[in-house]
Design a protein around this motif. Structure first.
Motif, PDB file in Angstrom:
ATOM      1  N   ALA A  36     -24.472   6.718  80.812  1.00  0.00           N
ATOM      2  CA  ALA A  36     -24.909   5.358  80.504  1.00  0.00           C
ATOM      3  C   ALA A  36     -26.429   5.365  80.432  1.00  0.00           C
ATOM      4  O   ALA A  36     -27.093   5.947  81.293  1.00  0.00           O
ATOM      5  N   MET A  37     -26.990   4.780  79.396  1.00  0.00           N
ATOM      6  CA  MET A  37     -28.447   4.780  79.233  1.00  0.00           C
ATOM      7  C   MET A  37     -29.112   4.046  80.403  1.00  0.00           C
ATOM      8  O   MET A  37     -28.738   2.930  80.743  1.00  0.00           O
ATOM      9  N   ARG A  38     -30.099   4.686  80.991  1.00  0.00           N
ATOM     10  CA  ARG A  38     -30.862   4.082  82.084  1.00  0.00           C
ATOM     11  C   ARG A  38     -32.291   3.869  81.614  1.00  0.00           C
ATOM     12  O   ARG A  38     -33.005   4.828  81.297  1.00  0.00           O
ATOM     13  N   VAL A  39     -32.706   2.627  81.510  1.00  0.00           N
ATOM     14  CA  VAL A  39     -34.062   2.304  81.080  1.00  0.00           C
ATOM     15  C   VAL A  39     -34.876   1.952  82.315  1.00  0.00           C
ATOM     16  O   VAL A  39     -34.632   0.932  82.968  1.00  0.00           O
ATOM     17  N   ALA A  40     -35.849   2.808  82.635  1.00  0.00           N
ATOM     18  CA  ALA A  40     -36.663   2.599  83.829  1.00  0.00           C
ATOM     19  C   ALA A  40     -37.774   1.588  83.592  1.00  0.00           C
ATOM     20  O   ALA A  40     -38.172   0.868  84.508  1.00  0.00           O
ATOM     21  N   ALA A  41     -38.286   1.551  82.353  1.00  0.00           N
ATOM     22  CA  ALA A  41     -39.397   0.641  82.040  1.00  0.00           C
ATOM     23  C   ALA A  41     -39.489   0.498  80.529  1.00  0.00           C
ATOM     24  O   ALA A  41     -39.016   1.362  79.772  1.00  0.00           O
ATOM     25  N   THR A  42     -40.095  -0.597  80.085  1.00  0.00           N
ATOM     26  CA  THR A  42     -40.315  -0.812  78.654  1.00  0.00           C
ATOM     27  C   THR A  42     -41.759  -1.238  78.419  1.00  0.00           C
ATOM     28  O   THR A  42     -42.405  -1.816  79.289  1.00  0.00           O
ATOM     29  N   ALA A  43     -42.226  -0.948  77.212  1.00  0.00           N
ATOM     30  CA  ALA A  43     -43.554  -1.393  76.761  1.00  0.00           C
ATOM     31  C   ALA A  43     -43.479  -1.536  75.250  1.00  0.00           C
ATOM     32  O   ALA A  43     -42.851  -0.716  74.571  1.00  0.00           O
ATOM     33  N   PRO A  44     -44.099  -2.560  74.675  1.00  0.00           N
ATOM     34  CA  PRO A  44     -43.961  -2.798  73.235  1.00  0.00           C
ATOM     35  C   PRO A  44     -44.708  -1.797  72.361  1.00  0.00           C
ATOM     36  O   PRO A  44     -44.348  -1.617  71.207  1.00  0.00           O
ATOM     37  N   ARG A  45     -45.733  -1.130  72.884  1.00  0.00           N
ATOM     38  CA  ARG A  45     -46.516  -0.193  72.083  1.00  0.00           C
ATOM     39  C   ARG A  45     -46.361   1.210  72.643  1.00  0.00           C
ATOM     40  O   ARG A  45     -46.190   1.410  73.853  1.00  0.00           O
ATOM     41  N   LEU A  46     -46.453   2.201  71.749  1.00  0.00           N
ATOM     42  CA  LEU A  46     -46.227   3.584  72.159  1.00  0.00           C
ATOM     43  C   LEU A  46     -47.223   4.033  73.215  1.00  0.00           C
ATOM     44  O   LEU A  46     -46.858   4.750  74.153  1.00  0.00           O
ATOM     45  N   HIS A  47     -48.489   3.627  73.078  1.00  0.00           N
ATOM     46  CA  HIS A  47     -49.483   4.050  74.058  1.00  0.00           C
ATOM     47  C   HIS A  47     -49.101   3.571  75.457  1.00  0.00           C
ATOM     48  O   HIS A  47     -49.250   4.302  76.450  1.00  0.00           O
ATOM     49  N   GLY A  48     -48.587   2.351  75.545  1.00  0.00           N
ATOM     50  CA  GLY A  48     -48.132   1.851  76.839  1.00  0.00           C
ATOM     51  C   GLY A  48     -46.948   2.627  77.364  1.00  0.00           C
ATOM     52  O   GLY A  48     -46.851   2.908  78.566  1.00  0.00           O
ATOM     53  N   GLN A  49     -46.024   2.993  76.485  1.00  0.00           N
ATOM     54  CA  GLN A  49     -44.867   3.785  76.899  1.00  0.00           C
ATOM     55  C   GLN A  49     -45.313   5.143  77.438  1.00  0.00           C
ATOM     56  O   GLN A  49     -44.829   5.606  78.474  1.00  0.00           O
ATOM     57  N   SER A  78     -48.162   5.902  78.747  1.00  0.00           N
ATOM     58  CA  SER A  78     -48.835   5.714  80.032  1.00  0.00           C
ATOM     59  C   SER A  78     -47.819   5.590  81.156  1.00  0.00           C
ATOM     60  O   SER A  78     -48.025   6.109  82.264  1.00  0.00           O
ATOM     61  N   LEU A  79     -46.711   4.913  80.891  1.00  0.00           N
ATOM     62  CA  LEU A  79     -45.656   4.786  81.901  1.00  0.00           C
ATOM     63  C   LEU A  79     -44.970   6.129  82.145  1.00  0.00           C
ATOM     64  O   LEU A  79     -44.565   6.429  83.268  1.00  0.00           O
ATOM     65  N   VAL A  80     -44.836   6.925  81.091  1.00  0.00           N
ATOM     66  CA  VAL A  80     -44.294   8.287  81.265  1.00  0.00           C
ATOM     67  C   VAL A  80     -45.233   9.107  82.135  1.00  0.00           C
ATOM     68  O   VAL A  80     -44.798   9.817  83.047  1.00  0.00           O
ATOM     69  N   ALA A  81     -46.529   9.028  81.851  1.00  0.00           N
ATOM     70  CA  ALA A  81     -47.514   9.780  82.650  1.00  0.00           C
ATOM     71  C   ALA A  81     -47.458   9.372  84.118  1.00  0.00           C
ATOM     72  O   ALA A  81     -47.733  10.192  85.011  1.00  0.00           O
ATOM     73  N   ALA A  82     -47.089   8.107  84.375  1.00  0.00           N
ATOM     74  CA  ALA A  82     -46.982   7.628  85.752  1.00  0.00           C
ATOM     75  C   ALA A  82     -45.714   8.125  86.438  1.00  0.00           C
ATOM     76  O   ALA A  82     -45.506   7.856  87.628  1.00  0.00           O
ATOM     77  N   GLY A  83     -44.849   8.838  85.678  1.00  0.00           N
ATOM     78  CA  GLY A  83     -43.649   9.417  86.261  1.00  0.00           C
ATOM     79  C   GLY A  83     -42.452   8.501  86.304  1.00  0.00           C
ATOM     80  O   GLY A  83     -41.476   8.775  87.006  1.00  0.00           O
ATOM     81  N   LEU A  84     -42.488   7.406  85.512  1.00  0.00           N
ATOM     82  CA  LEU A  84     -41.378   6.451  85.562  1.00  0.00           C
ATOM     83  C   LEU A  84     -40.155   6.921  84.791  1.00  0.00           C
ATOM     84  O   LEU A  84     -39.049   6.433  85.023  1.00  0.00           O
ATOM     85  N   GLY A  85     -40.326   7.848  83.847  1.00  0.00           N
ATOM     86  CA  GLY A  85     -39.193   8.319  83.071  1.00  0.00           C
ATOM     87  C   GLY A  85     -39.640   9.158  81.892  1.00  0.00           C
ATOM     88  O   GLY A  85     -40.817   9.526  81.781  1.00  0.00           O
ATOM     89  N   ILE A  86     -38.692   9.426  80.997  1.00  0.00           N
ATOM     90  CA  ILE A  86     -38.941  10.212  79.789  1.00  0.00           C
ATOM     91  C   ILE A  86     -39.008   9.270  78.595  1.00  0.00           C
ATOM     92  O   ILE A  86     -38.205   8.343  78.480  1.00  0.00           O
ATOM     93  N   GLY A  87     -39.955   9.502  77.696  1.00  0.00           N
ATOM     94  CA  GLY A  87     -40.101   8.667  76.518  1.00  0.00           C
ATOM     95  C   GLY A  87     -39.705   9.380  75.241  1.00  0.00           C
ATOM     96  O   GLY A  87     -39.452  10.599  75.238  1.00  0.00           O
TER      97      GLY A  87
END
Length: 305
Positions: free
Chosen positions: A216-229, A231-240
């Motif tokens: 089942a798809m697990r979405v840890a976080a969302t961001a409308p722009r790729l740069h924001g996504q 940055s969230l990946v770099a923070a260790g929240l998930g894979i983009g």
């Protein structure tokens, strides 16, 4: 039937109240009522059902409402196009999704701004659905967006690119040292994605790929722009997931990795959208520049690889 009559009719059709409509158009209510009666007499049908308590459109009124909107939009387009040609103004109004900034739009703007027939631009970022509305209203000349979108009989589209995605992992992720990663391994990880409403078809395709892989798809976080996504990946929240055309966009603390084998359903399609009735002198130049710019970018990327 005149355009002013249609404008008055639409004011009443939107407000469904003669008093409020009269205030909106700056006219005394009796004058507005007489104008609507004259329009009904000219057409030969009732456009509104009127009672002491309510005003409602008849079936004929609903039909005229749709046609009136289209006619007034066409009038605005005709005025804008004629004014642009008469003043020898070549400003092209362009709306785009963020993915157009990776390759298609910058390449086209370089070509058009540096050519013999220099073109001026008015640029705005907008979702694909917003672009469809802007085009229908004659408020932009060219859109760059993602299908699928509702087919509009009065709009044409030109395919610019079909891009793939790469996985973007935190640099210290346990899978980050691989040469490539199958989607099945991604499917079990928390993901960082765009909001579902921003691209429901692509979002559904990712969810389906996860389901096919047994997760089942697990979405840890969302961001409308790729740069924001990223940055969230770099923070260790998930894979983009990032389009290959966006490789120039990097964020410290992330690693890009090809997805192999690649699921055929995951494609980021980019199309140019326009009204084929438009006579804007720069529109054909822009469509050609977009196609050539994307093609040149692909050749350059293959050479670099």
């Amino acid at each position: 039937m005149e355009f002013q009559q249609l404008k008055l009719f639409l004011a009443v059709a939107e407000a469904l109240h003669f008093g409020r409509a009269a205030q909106q158009v700056g006219m005394a209510q009796p004058h507005l009522s007489r104008a609507i009666v004259r329009l009904e007499e000219e057409i030969g049908v009732r456009l509104f059902d009127r009672t002491s308590r309510r005003v409602a459109l008849t079936a004929a009124g609903e039909c005229l409402r749709e046609e009136a909107i289209a006619l007034l939009q066409a009038q605005r387009r005709a005025q804008e196009t004629t004014r642009a040609v008469g003043q020898q103004r070549r400003c092209l109004r362009i709306a785009y999704v963020s993915a157009a900034l990776y390759l298609a739009l910058p390449a086209a703007l370089r070509t058009l701004s540096g050519g013999q027939e220099r073109v001026e631009f008015a640029l705005q970022e907008a979702t694909t659905n917003e672009q469809l509305s802007l085009l229908a209203a004659g408020e932009i000349d060219l859109g760059i967006g993602h299908p699928p979108f509702e087919t509009h009989a009065r709009l044409d589209s030109v395919l610019l690119s079909n891009d793939r995605f790469e996985a973007v992992l935190p640099a210290d992720h346990r899978l980050a040292n691989r040469a490539a990663i199958p989607f099945a391994d991604l499917a079990g990880e928390p993901l960082v994605l765009f909001p579902e409403a921003q691209g429901p078809a692509l979002y559904a395709a990712i969810r389906d790929r996860c389901r096919v892989a047994g997760h089942a798809m697990r979405v840890a976080a969302t961001a409308p722009r790729l740069h924001g996504q990223l940055s969230l990946v770099a923070a260790g929240l998930g894979i983009g997931l990032a389009p290959t055309q966006s490789r120039s966009l990097s964020v410290a603390g992330t690693v890009r990795m090809p997805i192999r084998p690649y699921p055929a359903a995951l494609v980021l399609t980019l199309k140019a959208l326009y009204d084929p009735r438009s006579r804007h002198p720069a529109l054909p130049l822009a469509l050609t520049a977009l196609r050539r710019g994307v093609a040149a970018g692909k050749r350059s990327r293959r050479y670099a690889e």
